[in-house]
Motif scaffolding. Structure first.
Motif, PDB file in Angstrom:
ATOM      1  N   ALA A  16       2.426  -1.553   7.815  1.00 38.82           N
ATOM      2  CA  ALA A  16       3.223  -0.773   6.880  1.00 38.82           C
ATOM      3  C   ALA A  16       3.354   0.645   7.386  1.00 38.82           C
ATOM      4  N   HIS A  17       4.356   1.313   6.916  1.00 34.01           N
ATOM      5  CA  HIS A  17       4.447   2.749   7.129  1.00 34.01           C
ATOM      6  C   HIS A  17       3.359   3.388   6.261  1.00 34.01           C
ATOM      7  N   PRO A  18       2.718   4.469   6.725  1.00 30.90           N
ATOM      8  CA  PRO A  18       1.677   5.083   5.899  1.00 30.90           C
ATOM      9  C   PRO A  18       2.158   5.317   4.468  1.00 30.90           C
ATOM     10  N   ASP A  19       1.259   5.014   3.522  1.00 31.28           N
ATOM     11  CA  ASP A  19       1.513   5.228   2.091  1.00 31.28           C
ATOM     12  C   ASP A  19       2.329   4.139   1.406  1.00 31.28           C
ATOM     13  N   GLY A  21       1.291   1.198   0.896  1.00 32.47           N
ATOM     14  CA  GLY A  21       0.383   0.448   0.026  1.00 32.47           C
ATOM     15  C   GLY A  21      -0.468  -0.585   0.750  1.00 32.47           C
ATOM     16  N   LYS A  22      -0.665  -0.390   2.030  1.00 35.93           N
ATOM     17  CA  LYS A  22      -1.461  -1.344   2.810  1.00 35.93           C
ATOM     18  C   LYS A  22      -2.908  -1.420   2.306  1.00 35.93           C
ATOM     19  N   THR A  23      -3.505  -0.258   2.076  1.00 40.24           N
ATOM     20  CA  THR A  23      -4.896  -0.248   1.611  1.00 40.24           C
ATOM     21  C   THR A  23      -5.006  -0.920   0.248  1.00 40.24           C
ATOM     22  N   SER A  24      -4.078  -0.596  -0.641  1.00 39.93           N
ATOM     23  CA  SER A  24      -4.122  -1.188  -1.984  1.00 39.93           C
ATOM     24  C   SER A  24      -3.975  -2.701  -1.903  1.00 39.93           C
ATOM     25  N   LEU A  25      -3.088  -3.176  -1.059  1.00 41.08           N
ATOM     26  CA  LEU A  25      -2.895  -4.619  -0.948  1.00 41.08           C
ATOM     27  C   LEU A  25      -4.133  -5.286  -0.340  1.00 41.08           C
ATOM     28  N   VAL A  42     -12.217  -0.436  -2.161  1.00 37.62           N
ATOM     29  CA  VAL A  42     -11.802  -0.209  -0.782  1.00 37.62           C
ATOM     30  C   VAL A  42     -11.525   1.269  -0.528  1.00 37.62           C
ATOM     31  N   LYS A  43     -10.914   1.882  -1.519  1.00 39.44           N
ATOM     32  CA  LYS A  43     -10.681   3.318  -1.391  1.00 39.44           C
ATOM     33  C   LYS A  43     -11.994   4.056  -1.220  1.00 39.44           C
ATOM     34  N   SER A  44     -12.947   3.737  -2.108  1.00 40.84           N
ATOM     35  CA  SER A  44     -14.200   4.478  -2.030  1.00 40.84           C
ATOM     36  C   SER A  44     -14.932   4.108  -0.746  1.00 40.84           C
ATOM     37  N   VAL A 137       7.432  -6.383  -1.038  1.00 38.86           N
ATOM     38  CA  VAL A 137       8.057  -5.139  -1.494  1.00 38.86           C
ATOM     39  C   VAL A 137       7.188  -4.585  -2.616  1.00 38.86           C
ATOM     40  N   ASN A 138       6.589  -3.457  -2.351  1.00 38.76           N
ATOM     41  CA  ASN A 138       5.554  -2.901  -3.222  1.00 38.76           C
ATOM     42  C   ASN A 138       6.104  -1.801  -4.141  1.00 38.76           C
ATOM     43  N   LYS A 139       5.284  -1.424  -5.073  1.00 40.30           N
ATOM     44  CA  LYS A 139       5.552  -0.307  -6.007  1.00 40.30           C
ATOM     45  C   LYS A 139       6.746  -0.572  -6.917  1.00 40.30           C
ATOM     46  N   MET A 140       6.903  -1.829  -7.342  1.00 37.96           N
ATOM     47  CA  MET A 140       8.014  -2.138  -8.246  1.00 37.96           C
ATOM     48  C   MET A 140       7.807  -1.513  -9.623  1.00 37.96           C
ATOM     49  N   ASP A 141       6.585  -1.074  -9.913  1.00 38.84           N
ATOM     50  CA  ASP A 141       6.344  -0.375 -11.182  1.00 38.84           C
ATOM     51  C   ASP A 141       6.948   1.023 -11.155  1.00 38.84           C
ATOM     52  N   ARG A 142       7.406   1.436  -9.978  1.00 36.96           N
ATOM     53  CA  ARG A 142       8.146   2.695  -9.875  1.00 36.96           C
ATOM     54  C   ARG A 142       9.620   2.366  -9.694  1.00 36.96           C
ATOM     55  N   SER A 252       3.435  -5.183  -7.262  1.00 36.59           N
ATOM     56  CA  SER A 252       2.796  -3.869  -7.279  1.00 36.59           C
ATOM     57  C   SER A 252       1.336  -4.046  -6.891  1.00 36.59           C
ATOM     58  N   ALA A 253       1.006  -3.593  -5.699  1.00 33.96           N
ATOM     59  CA  ALA A 253      -0.360  -3.783  -5.204  1.00 33.96           C
ATOM     60  C   ALA A 253      -1.348  -3.041  -6.086  1.00 33.96           C
ATOM     61  N   LEU A 254      -0.977  -1.836  -6.471  1.00 36.67           N
ATOM     62  CA  LEU A 254      -1.882  -1.022  -7.281  1.00 36.67           C
ATOM     63  C   LEU A 254      -2.255  -1.736  -8.571  1.00 36.67           C
ATOM     64  N   ASN A 255      -1.278  -2.408  -9.178  1.00 32.94           N
ATOM     65  CA  ASN A 255      -1.503  -3.110 -10.439  1.00 32.94           C
ATOM     66  C   ASN A 255      -1.903  -4.564 -10.238  1.00 32.94           C
TER      67      ASN A 255
HETATM   68  P1  GDP Z   1      -1.448   2.906   2.805  1.00 35.41           P
HETATM   69  O1  GDP Z   1      -1.345   4.284   3.376  1.00 35.41           O
HETATM   70  O2  GDP Z   1      -0.292   2.056   3.225  1.00 35.41           O
HETATM   71  O3  GDP Z   1      -2.762   2.252   3.008  1.00 35.41           O
HETATM   72  O4  GDP Z   1      -1.205   3.075   1.229  1.00 35.41           O
HETATM   73  P2  GDP Z   1      -2.224   3.107   0.011  1.00 35.41           P
HETATM   74  O5  GDP Z   1      -2.588   1.739  -0.407  1.00 35.41           O
HETATM   75  O6  GDP Z   1      -3.326   4.066   0.306  1.00 35.41           O
HETATM   76  O7  GDP Z   1      -1.249   3.686  -1.103  1.00 35.41           O
HETATM   77  C1  GDP Z   1      -0.624   4.932  -0.995  1.00 35.41           C
HETATM   78  C2  GDP Z   1      -0.413   5.525  -2.377  1.00 35.41           C
HETATM   79  O8  GDP Z   1       0.477   4.706  -3.112  1.00 35.41           O
HETATM   80  C3  GDP Z   1      -1.692   5.594  -3.172  1.00 35.41           C
HETATM   81  O9  GDP Z   1      -1.671   6.775  -3.935  1.00 35.41           O
HETATM   82  C4  GDP Z   1      -1.615   4.373  -4.070  1.00 35.41           C
HETATM   83  O10 GDP Z   1      -2.322   4.555  -5.270  1.00 35.41           O
HETATM   84  C5  GDP Z   1      -0.133   4.262  -4.306  1.00 35.41           C
HETATM   85  N1  GDP Z   1       0.286   2.869  -4.575  1.00 35.41           N
HETATM   86  C6  GDP Z   1      -0.019   1.760  -3.853  1.00 35.41           C
HETATM   87  N2  GDP Z   1       0.527   0.662  -4.416  1.00 35.41           N
HETATM   88  C7  GDP Z   1       1.205   1.087  -5.511  1.00 35.41           C
HETATM   89  C8  GDP Z   1       1.959   0.413  -6.525  1.00 35.41           C
HETATM   90  O11 GDP Z   1       2.136  -0.782  -6.532  1.00 35.41           O
HETATM   91  N3  GDP Z   1       2.496   1.207  -7.490  1.00 35.41           N
HETATM   92  C9  GDP Z   1       2.342   2.556  -7.530  1.00 35.41           C
HETATM   93  N4  GDP Z   1       2.887   3.224  -8.520  1.00 35.41           N
HETATM   94  N5  GDP Z   1       1.616   3.204  -6.598  1.00 35.41           N
HETATM   95  C10 GDP Z   1       1.050   2.491  -5.618  1.00 35.41           C
END
Ligand code: GDP
Length: 523
Positions: A16-19, A21-25, A42-44, A137-142, A252-255
Motif C-alpha cells: 500500500a501507499h503509506p497511510d 491502512g496496511k497496518t490496520s488491515l 499492532v499499533k502499540s 478499498v479501505n476507509k469506506m467509512d470516510r 474499513s480496516a479500522l472498523n
Molecule cells: P499504513 O501506513 O498503510 O500502515 O496505514 P495505517 O494502518 O497506519 O493507517 C493510517 C491512518 O489511517 C491511521 O490513522 C488509521 O487509523 C487510519 N485508518 C486506517 N484504516 C481506516 C479506516 O478504515 N477508516 C478510517 N476512517 N481510518 C482508517
C-alpha cells in the motif's frame, strides 16, 4: 503429509501507499488468527518495537518501520504467512525483494485517494512476476470516490482487470455497509459498535432489502449490481491466479469491516506455494528435498547481539533444524541450530518448516541476497532483480586509518542489499546508488556503528544506471569507448551505463540500435 502441509500455506504481502491502512488491515487479520486479542495491539506493538528492538536509532528518530518482518498465524485449516513491507518509499527496494518471496499480494487502496504513486510502482513489480493480487478499498467509512470511478482508476492505473466481489452502499457518514456479491449477503455497518458487523441474508429482489437500507438505496444498489453483472465478466479464479484479474473488496480496516470477507475469500482462492524458477530448472514446492533462497537480510534485530538475520523462503520440501544443507555460493555445508519463525509479537525457534514458510537464519556475513540453500543440488534461484537506483553519490573514506573497515562495511551492507555499488571505470571511484535519501543516512550510520568506519558523500548528478548488453560486440566496444567517462561495473562485473540525463539516454538508445539498455539487473 507434505503435500497437505504445503497446500494449506498462504504466503503473501500487503502492499500500500503509506497511510492507506496496511497496518490496520494486518492487525485485523492477526485478530482473526487469534494472534492478538485486542484491536490496537499492532499499533502499540509498533511503538514498543521501536523502543526495544529496532536496529537503528534512525528508525526511532523517524518513527518509521524499516525492516521487513514476517507474521504467521493459523486460520481455519490454513497456515498464513504475512510478509510485512516497509511503508517508507526510501526502502522500496526492500519491498521489491520481499515480493519475490510471496505467492500473492493484497493491495490496500484508500477509497478517497485512489491509486497513489507507491501502489503503482509496487504493482509494476507484481506484474513482472504475474503475482495474483486482491484489492481492498479501505476507509469506506470516510467520504470515498464513486466506486465505479474507483474501479476504472484501478484498471487504468494498475493495468489489471478488476471484478468487485463486494459492493459498497454509500460511503462516509452515509455508509450502510457492503453487499457481498460472492455470498449474496448484506453486511451492515454499525459505526457505533465498530467491531461487530451484522450479516443478513437478503434476497435483493425482495422488499427485505428495502427494509434494511431504505427504498432509495435499495433501488440504487439493485441497479448498480445489475450494471456490475453487465459490465464485469464472472469472477474467474484462473485469471486471478495468472495475475490478470484482481477481485476487489470494499471495507474499513479500522472498523474491522469487510475484512473477514476478504480473508475468507483470500484463503480460498489465493495460491499455495508456487513453483519457483531456478537457473537450472523449475523447482516444485512438493519436491521432497529442501531448497530455499535468501531474499532479505536485516541487521541487529536484537541490539544486544549485533548479528544479522537472513530471511529464507523455503521453496520446496521440508527444512529441518540442525540438518546439514549446502550453501551453494560458498560450496559449503552449514547447519542451523537456531532457525526462527515469527509470530505476531515474538519469535520462536523452529524445528521444521515447509515450502512457503519463511525462516530466519542467524547470519554473520555468510549470506548475500539471492543465496541458495539445498540438500546438495547446485541451484541458483532467479527473480531477485536489482532496480536501477534513483539517487547516486560518490562514497569517500573520511578516516584514512580505517580503509579496511570501510571496505568491509560497504561490502557487507551491499550483500544485505541496503544499496547498490558501482565502480566508475574511468576514475575508479565508488558510487552508491539508492532509491531514497534515507538509505545514505542508514549506510553512514551503520558504517560508523558497526564497522567503526567513517564515510563522506560527494554529490553526483545522474539520471539512471542501466545495465547494457548487445549481440554486437563491436558496437558494445564502440559504445563503451564513446562513453568511457560514464561506464561503470556493478558488483558482478557487469557493464553499467551511467546516464546523466534522460536526453543523453535517449540519444544513446538512438545512436546504438543494437545495444539493449535494462533498468533492472535481471534480463
Ligand atoms: P499504513 O501506513 O498503510 O500502515 O496505514 P495505517 O494502518 O497506519 O493507517 C493510517 C491512518 O489511517 C491511521 O490513522 C488509521 O487509523 C487510519 N485508518 C486506517 N484504516 C481506516 C479506516 O478504515 N477508516 C478510517 N476512517 N481510518 C482508517
Amino acid at each position: 503429509m507434505a503435500n497437505q502441509e504445503i497446500a494449506r500455506r498462504r504466503t503473501f504481502a500487503i502492499i500500500a501507499h503509506p497511510d492507506a491502512g496496511k497496518t490496520s488491515l494486518t492487525e485485523k487479520l492477526l485478530l482473526f488468527g487469534g494472534q492478538i486479542q485486542v484491536a490496537g495491539a499492532v499499533k502499540s506493538n509498533k511503538i514498543k518495537k521501536t523502543a526495544t528492538s529496532d536496529w537503528m536509532d534512525i528508525e526511532k528518530q523517524r518513527g518509521i518501520s524499516v525492516t521487513t518482518s514476517v507474521m504467521e498465524f493459523d486460520y481455519h485449516d490454513y497456515k498464513i504467512n504475512i510478509l510485512d513491507t516497509p511503508g517508507h518509499q526510501d526502502f522500496a527496494e526492500d519491498t521489491y525483494r520481499t515480493l519475490t518471496a510471496v505467492d500473492s499480494v493484497i493491495i490496500v487502496v484508500d477509497g478517497a485517494k485512489g491509486v497513489e504513486s507507491q501502489t503503482r510502482k509496487l504493482m509494476e513489480v507484481c506484474r513482472m512476476r504475474n503475482t495474483p493480487v486482491i484489492i481492498f478499498v479501505n476507509k469506506m467509512d470516510r467520504e470515498a470516490k464513486d466506486p465505479f470511478d474507483l474501479l476504472d482508476e484501478l484498471e487504468e492505473e494498475l493495468v489489471i482487470n478488476v471484478r468487485p466481489l463486494t459492493w459498497p452502499i454509500e460511503s462516509g457518514p452515509r455508509f450502510k455497509g457492503v453487499y457481498n456479491i460472492y455470498e449474496q449477503k448484506l453486511n451492515l455497518f454499525q459505526p457505533s459498535k465498530q467491531v461487530v458487523t451484522e450479516k443478513v441474508e437478503v434476497d435483493i429482489h425482495t422488499e427485505d432489502l428495502d427494509n434494511h437500507i431504505g427504498t432509495p438505496l435499495a433501488e440504487k444498489l439493485r441497479s448498480e449490481l445489475e450494471l456490475i453483472e453487465g459490465v464485469y465478466p464472472e469472477f474467474n479464479v484462473d485469471d486471478y491466479l495468472k495475475g490478470e484479474l484482481a477481485p476487489v473488496f470494499f471495507g474499513s480496516a479500522l472498523n474491522n469491516f469487510g475484512v473477514q470477507e476478504l480473508l475468507d475469500c483470500f484463503v480460498e482462492i489465493a495460491p499455495s506455494p508456487r513453483p519457483v524458477q531456478a537457473e537450472e530448472r523449475i523447482v516444485m514446492p512438493e519436491e521432497p528435498k529442501f531448497t530455499g533462497f535468501v531474499f532479505k537480510i536485516t541487521a541487529n534485530i536484537d541490539p544486544n547481539h549485533r548479528s544479522c538475520v537472513a530471511f529464507c523462503k523455503v521453496c520446496s520440501g521440508k527444512f529441518t533444524r540442525n540438518t546439514p544443507y549446502l550453501h551453494v555460493r560458498h560450496n559449503k555445508t552449514m547447519r542451523f541450530s537456531s532457525p526462527t519463525q515469527f509470530m505476531a509479537q515474538r519469535k520462536t525457534t523452529v524445528d521444521e518448516a515447509w515450502a512457503g514458510d519463511i525462516i530466519g537464519l542467524p547470519d554473520n556475513g555468510t549470506f548475500k541476497i539471492g543465496d541458495t540453500l539445498t540438500e546438495g543440488e547446485i541451484l541458483h534461484f532467479k527473480g531477485l532483480p536489482s532496480f536501477s537506483p534513483e539517487m547516486f553519490k560518490y562514497i569517500e573514506n573520511a578516516d584514512p586509518m580505517k580503509t579496511k573497515q570501510l571496505n568491509k562495511g560497504i561490502d557487507q551492507l551491499m550483500d544485505e542489499g541496503v544499496a547498490q555499488l558501482f565502480i566508475n571505470q574511468f576514475n575508479g571511484r565508488k558510487i552508491i546508488g539508492t532509491v531514497g535519501q534515507l538509505q545514505f543516512e542508514v549506510i553512514q550510520y551503520r558504517l560508523e556503528n558497526e564497522y567503526n568506519a567513517k564515510c563522506r558523500w560527494e554529490p553526483l548528478s545522474l539520471y539512471k544506471a542501466c545495465w547494457i548488453e548487445s549481440d554486437d560486440p563491436a558496437e558494445l566496444e564502440a559504445f563503451k569507448k564513446r562513453k568511457y567517462q560514464y561506464m561503470a561495473k556493478d558488483r558482478d562485473g557487469r557493464d553499467v551505463f551511467l546516464a546523466d540525463s534522460g536526453y543523453v539516454l535517449q540519444m544513446a538508445q538512438m545512436d546504438f540500435k543494437h545495444i539493449k539498455f535494462h533498468f533492472t539487473s535481471e534480463f
